[in-house]
Design an enzyme around this catalytic site. Structure first.
Site, PDB file in Angstrom:
ATOM      1  N   ARG A   1      -4.955  -3.982   0.362  1.00  0.00           N
ATOM      2  CA  ARG A   1      -6.242  -3.339   0.123  1.00  0.00           C
ATOM      3  C   ARG A   1      -6.517  -3.139  -1.364  1.00  0.00           C
ATOM      4  NH1 ARG A   1      -5.951   0.308   4.802  1.00  0.00           N
ATOM      5  NH2 ARG A   1      -6.732  -0.897   6.563  1.00  0.00           N
TER       6      ARG A   1
ATOM      7  N   GLU B   1       0.856  -1.177   0.000  1.00  0.00           N
ATOM      8  CA  GLU B   1       0.000   0.000   0.000  1.00  0.00           C
ATOM      9  C   GLU B   1       0.902   1.240   0.000  1.00  0.00           C
ATOM     10  OE1 GLU B   1      -2.352   0.438   3.521  1.00  0.00           O
ATOM     11  OE2 GLU B   1      -4.186   0.616   2.365  1.00  0.00           O
TER      12      GLU B   1
HETATM   13  N1  DCP Z   1      -6.033   4.894   5.528  1.00  0.00           N
HETATM   14  C1  DCP Z   1      -7.085   5.777   5.317  1.00  0.00           C
HETATM   15  N2  DCP Z   1      -7.906   5.619   4.245  1.00  0.00           N
HETATM   16  C2  DCP Z   1      -7.725   4.585   3.385  1.00  0.00           C
HETATM   17  C3  DCP Z   1      -6.679   3.671   3.587  1.00  0.00           C
HETATM   18  C4  DCP Z   1      -5.846   3.855   4.688  1.00  0.00           C
HETATM   19  O1  DCP Z   1      -7.269   6.706   6.101  1.00  0.00           O
HETATM   20  N3  DCP Z   1      -8.523   4.476   2.325  1.00  0.00           N
HETATM   21  C5  DCP Z   1      -5.086   5.104   6.641  1.00  0.00           C
HETATM   22  C6  DCP Z   1      -5.242   4.193   7.807  1.00  0.00           C
HETATM   23  C7  DCP Z   1      -3.846   4.097   8.351  1.00  0.00           C
HETATM   24  C8  DCP Z   1      -2.933   4.308   7.170  1.00  0.00           C
HETATM   25  O2  DCP Z   1      -3.768   4.888   6.164  1.00  0.00           O
HETATM   26  O3  DCP Z   1      -3.613   5.142   9.284  1.00  0.00           O
HETATM   27  C9  DCP Z   1      -2.312   3.017   6.670  1.00  0.00           C
HETATM   28  O4  DCP Z   1      -3.274   2.036   6.837  1.00  0.00           O
HETATM   29  P1  DCP Z   1      -3.188   0.504   6.609  1.00  0.00           P
HETATM   30  O5  DCP Z   1      -4.078  -0.181   7.553  1.00  0.00           O
HETATM   31  O6  DCP Z   1      -3.503   0.267   5.225  1.00  0.00           O
HETATM   32  O7  DCP Z   1      -1.701   0.077   6.795  1.00  0.00           O
HETATM   33  P2  DCP Z   1      -1.102  -0.631   7.986  1.00  0.00           P
HETATM   34  O8  DCP Z   1       0.356  -0.378   7.918  1.00  0.00           O
HETATM   35  O9  DCP Z   1      -1.838  -0.231   9.217  1.00  0.00           O
HETATM   36  O10 DCP Z   1      -1.408  -2.144   7.695  1.00  0.00           O
HETATM   37  P3  DCP Z   1      -0.972  -3.401   8.546  1.00  0.00           P
HETATM   38  O11 DCP Z   1      -0.620  -2.954   9.912  1.00  0.00           O
HETATM   39  O12 DCP Z   1      -2.180  -4.291   8.508  1.00  0.00           O
HETATM   40  O13 DCP Z   1       0.179  -3.966   7.822  1.00  0.00           O
END
Ligand code: DCP
Length: 220
Positions: free
Chosen positions: A94, A41
Protein backbone atom coordinates in the site's frame (compact mmCIF):
# COMPACT_ATOMS: atom_id res chain seq x y z
CA UNK A 1 13.80 -1.41 -18.96
CA UNK A 2 16.26 -2.97 -16.61
CA UNK A 3 14.88 -1.44 -13.48
CA UNK A 4 17.85 0.86 -13.13
CA UNK A 5 16.52 4.12 -11.74
CA UNK A 6 16.58 7.16 -13.98
CA UNK A 7 18.30 10.21 -12.43
CA UNK A 8 19.66 7.96 -9.71
CA UNK A 9 16.36 7.93 -7.85
CA UNK A 10 15.03 4.79 -6.25
CA UNK A 11 12.04 3.37 -8.11
CA UNK A 12 8.95 2.85 -5.98
CA UNK A 13 6.38 0.13 -6.65
CA UNK A 14 3.28 0.01 -4.46
CA UNK A 15 1.21 -3.16 -4.10
CA UNK A 16 -2.43 -2.21 -3.63
CA UNK A 17 -5.53 -4.25 -2.92
CA UNK A 18 -8.31 -5.06 -0.50
CA UNK A 19 -7.76 -6.55 2.96
CA UNK A 20 -6.55 -10.15 2.49
CA UNK A 21 -6.16 -9.75 -1.27
CA UNK A 22 -2.74 -11.42 -1.06
CA UNK A 23 -0.36 -8.48 -0.93
CA UNK A 24 1.91 -10.27 1.50
CA UNK A 25 2.37 -13.25 -0.85
CA UNK A 26 3.27 -10.88 -3.66
CA UNK A 27 5.81 -9.06 -1.51
CA UNK A 28 7.30 -12.34 -0.32
CA UNK A 29 7.74 -13.48 -3.90
CA UNK A 30 9.61 -10.31 -4.87
CA UNK A 31 11.64 -10.21 -1.68
CA UNK A 32 13.68 -13.06 -3.16
CA UNK A 33 14.75 -10.74 -6.00
CA UNK A 34 18.04 -8.96 -5.62
CA UNK A 35 17.96 -5.19 -6.26
CA UNK A 36 14.57 -4.88 -4.60
CA UNK A 37 13.98 -3.84 -1.06
CA UNK A 38 10.60 -5.00 0.14
CA UNK A 39 8.97 -2.92 2.86
CA UNK A 40 6.03 -4.71 4.44
CA UNK A 41 3.08 -2.76 5.74
CA UNK A 42 3.90 -1.94 9.35
CA UNK A 43 0.76 -3.63 10.71
CA UNK A 44 2.68 -4.84 13.76
CA UNK A 45 3.21 -1.19 14.70
CA UNK A 46 -0.51 -0.47 14.28
CA UNK A 47 -1.24 -3.26 16.75
CA UNK A 48 1.31 -2.07 19.26
CA UNK A 49 2.32 1.54 19.70
CA UNK A 50 3.82 1.91 23.16
CA UNK A 51 1.64 -0.91 24.38
CA UNK A 52 -1.59 0.32 22.74
CA UNK A 53 -3.45 -1.37 19.88
CA UNK A 54 -5.00 1.33 17.67
CA UNK A 55 -5.99 -1.28 15.02
CA UNK A 56 -8.03 -3.24 17.54
CA UNK A 57 -9.53 -0.07 18.99
CA UNK A 58 -10.57 1.13 15.54
CA UNK A 59 -12.49 -2.08 14.78
CA UNK A 60 -14.18 -1.94 18.19
CA UNK A 61 -15.26 1.70 17.89
CA UNK A 62 -14.39 3.31 14.54
CA UNK A 63 -16.07 6.62 15.35
CA UNK A 64 -13.90 7.14 18.41
CA UNK A 65 -10.62 5.57 17.24
CA UNK A 66 -10.62 5.91 13.46
CA UNK A 67 -8.64 9.14 13.52
CA UNK A 68 -6.18 7.67 16.03
CA UNK A 69 -5.37 4.68 13.81
CA UNK A 70 -5.34 6.65 10.56
CA UNK A 71 -3.09 9.40 11.95
CA UNK A 72 -0.60 6.76 12.97
CA UNK A 73 -0.91 4.86 9.67
CA UNK A 74 -0.25 8.11 7.79
CA UNK A 75 2.94 8.57 9.82
CA UNK A 76 4.18 5.00 9.29
CA UNK A 77 3.45 5.23 5.54
CA UNK A 78 5.28 8.53 5.23
CA UNK A 79 8.20 6.99 7.09
CA UNK A 80 8.27 4.08 4.60
CA UNK A 81 8.05 6.32 1.54
CA UNK A 82 10.97 8.40 2.81
CA UNK A 83 13.18 5.66 4.24
CA UNK A 84 16.56 5.51 2.61
CA UNK A 85 17.40 2.16 1.10
CA UNK A 86 20.44 0.83 -0.68
CA UNK A 87 18.61 -1.11 -3.42
CA UNK A 88 17.64 0.69 -6.67
CA UNK A 89 14.00 -0.29 -6.20
CA UNK A 90 11.57 -0.35 -3.32
CA UNK A 91 8.36 -2.32 -3.11
CA UNK A 92 5.77 -1.29 -0.56
CA UNK A 93 2.53 -2.71 0.76
CA UNK A 94 0.00 0.00 0.00
CA UNK A 95 0.88 3.70 0.18
CA UNK A 96 0.10 6.97 1.90
CA UNK A 97 -2.36 7.53 -0.99
CA UNK A 98 -4.54 4.47 -0.40
CA UNK A 99 -4.48 5.10 3.35
CA UNK A 100 -6.24 8.40 2.62
CA UNK A 101 -8.23 7.72 -0.56
CA UNK A 102 -9.51 4.30 0.52
CA UNK A 103 -9.48 3.82 4.27
CA UNK A 104 -9.99 7.35 5.62
CA UNK A 105 -12.49 8.00 2.84
CA UNK A 106 -14.39 4.84 3.73
CA UNK A 107 -14.62 5.73 7.42
CA UNK A 108 -15.91 9.17 6.52
CA UNK A 109 -18.37 8.13 3.81
CA UNK A 110 -19.86 5.37 5.93
CA UNK A 111 -20.64 7.92 8.62
CA UNK A 112 -18.15 6.43 11.06
CA UNK A 113 -15.73 9.36 11.11
CA UNK A 114 -16.81 12.77 12.45
CA UNK A 115 -16.43 15.54 9.90
CA UNK A 116 -13.90 17.40 12.07
CA UNK A 117 -11.64 14.31 12.24
CA UNK A 118 -11.85 13.93 8.48
CA UNK A 119 -11.00 17.62 8.06
CA UNK A 120 -7.91 17.38 10.29
CA UNK A 121 -6.66 14.21 8.57
CA UNK A 122 -7.26 15.82 5.18
CA UNK A 123 -5.31 18.94 6.15
CA UNK A 124 -2.40 16.76 7.28
CA UNK A 125 -2.53 14.70 4.08
CA UNK A 126 -2.64 17.78 1.86
CA UNK A 127 0.22 19.44 3.71
CA UNK A 128 2.35 16.31 3.39
CA UNK A 129 1.68 15.69 -0.29
CA UNK A 130 2.13 19.36 -1.21
CA UNK A 131 5.38 19.84 0.70
CA UNK A 132 7.12 16.48 0.45
CA UNK A 133 7.81 14.65 -2.80
CA UNK A 134 6.37 11.13 -2.58
CA UNK A 135 7.06 9.60 -5.98
CA UNK A 136 5.42 6.33 -6.98
CA UNK A 137 6.46 4.72 -10.28
CA UNK A 138 4.06 1.82 -10.54
CA UNK A 139 0.93 0.64 -8.76
CA UNK A 140 0.31 -3.10 -8.86
CA UNK A 141 -3.38 -3.56 -8.14
CA UNK A 142 -4.33 -7.00 -6.87
CA UNK A 143 -7.93 -7.04 -8.03
CA UNK A 144 -10.00 -9.50 -6.05
CA UNK A 145 -13.64 -10.13 -5.33
CA UNK A 146 -14.76 -9.09 -1.85
CA UNK A 147 -16.08 -12.65 -1.36
CA UNK A 148 -12.60 -14.12 -1.89
CA UNK A 149 -11.13 -11.68 0.60
CA UNK A 150 -13.84 -12.54 3.11
CA UNK A 151 -13.02 -16.26 2.82
CA UNK A 152 -9.30 -15.60 3.28
CA UNK A 153 -9.98 -13.35 6.27
CA UNK A 154 -11.92 -16.09 8.00
CA UNK A 155 -9.11 -18.54 7.36
CA UNK A 156 -6.35 -16.37 8.72
CA UNK A 157 -8.18 -15.38 11.90
CA UNK A 158 -6.36 -12.22 12.90
CA UNK A 159 -8.03 -11.39 16.22
CA UNK A 160 -8.90 -7.74 15.43
CA UNK A 161 -10.40 -8.64 12.05
CA UNK A 162 -12.96 -11.19 13.23
CA UNK A 163 -15.72 -8.59 13.13
CA UNK A 164 -15.13 -7.43 9.54
CA UNK A 165 -18.36 -8.05 7.58
CA UNK A 166 -18.51 -8.67 3.83
CA UNK A 167 -20.07 -5.21 3.37
CA UNK A 168 -16.91 -3.58 4.70
CA UNK A 169 -14.80 -5.41 2.11
CA UNK A 170 -17.32 -4.47 -0.60
CA UNK A 171 -17.01 -0.80 0.31
CA UNK A 172 -13.20 -0.95 0.23
CA UNK A 173 -13.39 -2.80 -3.11
CA UNK A 174 -15.64 -0.15 -4.64
CA UNK A 175 -13.32 2.65 -3.53
CA UNK A 176 -10.33 0.82 -5.05
CA UNK A 177 -12.19 0.25 -8.33
CA UNK A 178 -13.24 3.90 -8.60
CA UNK A 179 -9.70 5.04 -7.83
CA UNK A 180 -7.57 2.66 -9.92
CA UNK A 181 -9.87 1.23 -12.64
CA UNK A 182 -12.54 3.82 -13.38
CA UNK A 183 -10.20 6.63 -12.30
CA UNK A 184 -13.17 8.75 -11.31
CA UNK A 185 -12.36 9.61 -7.71
CA UNK A 186 -8.84 10.73 -6.83
CA UNK A 187 -5.52 11.44 -8.46
CA UNK A 188 -3.79 8.22 -9.55
CA UNK A 189 -0.11 8.89 -8.80
CA UNK A 190 1.40 6.24 -11.15
CA UNK A 191 0.53 3.83 -13.96
CA UNK A 192 -1.54 0.86 -12.79
CA UNK A 193 -0.82 -2.79 -13.52
CA UNK A 194 -3.86 -4.93 -12.73
CA UNK A 195 -3.40 -8.53 -11.62
CA UNK A 196 -6.44 -10.67 -10.86
CA UNK A 197 -5.99 -12.04 -7.41
CA UNK A 198 -8.82 -14.52 -6.89
CA UNK A 199 -6.67 -17.56 -7.76
CA UNK A 200 -5.10 -19.77 -5.17
CA UNK A 201 -1.58 -19.19 -3.95
CA UNK A 202 0.21 -21.39 -6.49
CA UNK A 203 -1.50 -19.72 -9.45
CA UNK A 204 -0.76 -16.30 -7.99
CA UNK A 205 2.94 -17.13 -7.89
CA UNK A 206 2.71 -18.11 -11.58
CA UNK A 207 1.12 -14.75 -12.35
CA UNK A 208 3.92 -12.95 -10.54
CA UNK A 209 6.41 -14.92 -12.59
CA UNK A 210 4.60 -13.97 -15.80
CA UNK A 211 4.44 -10.29 -14.84
CA UNK A 212 7.86 -10.19 -13.28
CA UNK A 213 9.64 -8.22 -16.00
CA UNK A 214 6.81 -5.70 -16.33
CA UNK A 215 6.81 -5.10 -12.60
CA UNK A 216 10.57 -4.89 -12.31
CA UNK A 217 10.82 -2.40 -15.15
CA UNK A 218 8.46 -0.23 -13.13
CA UNK A 219 5.94 0.14 -15.94
CA UNK A 220 2.55 -1.27 -16.85
N1 DCP B 1 -6.08 -1.00 7.68
C1 DCP B 1 -6.84 0.12 8.00
N2 DCP B 1 -6.53 1.33 7.46
C2 DCP B 1 -5.50 1.45 6.58
C3 DCP B 1 -4.74 0.32 6.23
C4 DCP B 1 -5.07 -0.90 6.80
O1 DCP B 1 -7.78 0.02 8.78
N3 DCP B 1 -5.20 2.65 6.08
C5 DCP B 1 -6.36 -2.30 8.33
C6 DCP B 1 -7.05 -3.31 7.49
C7 DCP B 1 -6.54 -4.61 8.04
C8 DCP B 1 -5.17 -4.31 8.59
O2 DCP B 1 -5.12 -2.89 8.70
O3 DCP B 1 -7.36 -5.04 9.12
C9 DCP B 1 -4.05 -4.81 7.69
O4 DCP B 1 -4.51 -4.65 6.39
P1 DCP B 1 -3.86 -5.08 5.04
O5 DCP B 1 -4.92 -5.39 4.07
O6 DCP B 1 -2.99 -4.01 4.64
O7 DCP B 1 -2.94 -6.31 5.32
P2 DCP B 1 -3.24 -7.75 5.00
O8 DCP B 1 -2.34 -8.55 5.87
O9 DCP B 1 -4.70 -7.99 5.08
O10 DCP B 1 -2.80 -7.88 3.50
P3 DCP B 1 -2.79 -9.18 2.60
O11 DCP B 1 -3.69 -10.18 3.21
O12 DCP B 1 -3.28 -8.68 1.26
O13 DCP B 1 -1.39 -9.61 2.57
Amino acid sequence: GTGVPIHGRTLCICIEGNIASGKTTCLEYFSKTSNIEVLTEPVSKWRNVRGHNPLGLMYQDPTRWGITLQTYIQLTMLDQHLSTISAPMRMMERSIYSAKYIFVENLYRSGKMPEVDFAVLSEWFEWITQNIAIPVDLIVYLQSSPQTCHERLKERCREEEKIIPLEYLEAIHQLYEDWLIKKTSFNVPAPVLVISADDDLQKMILQYEENREKILSGSN
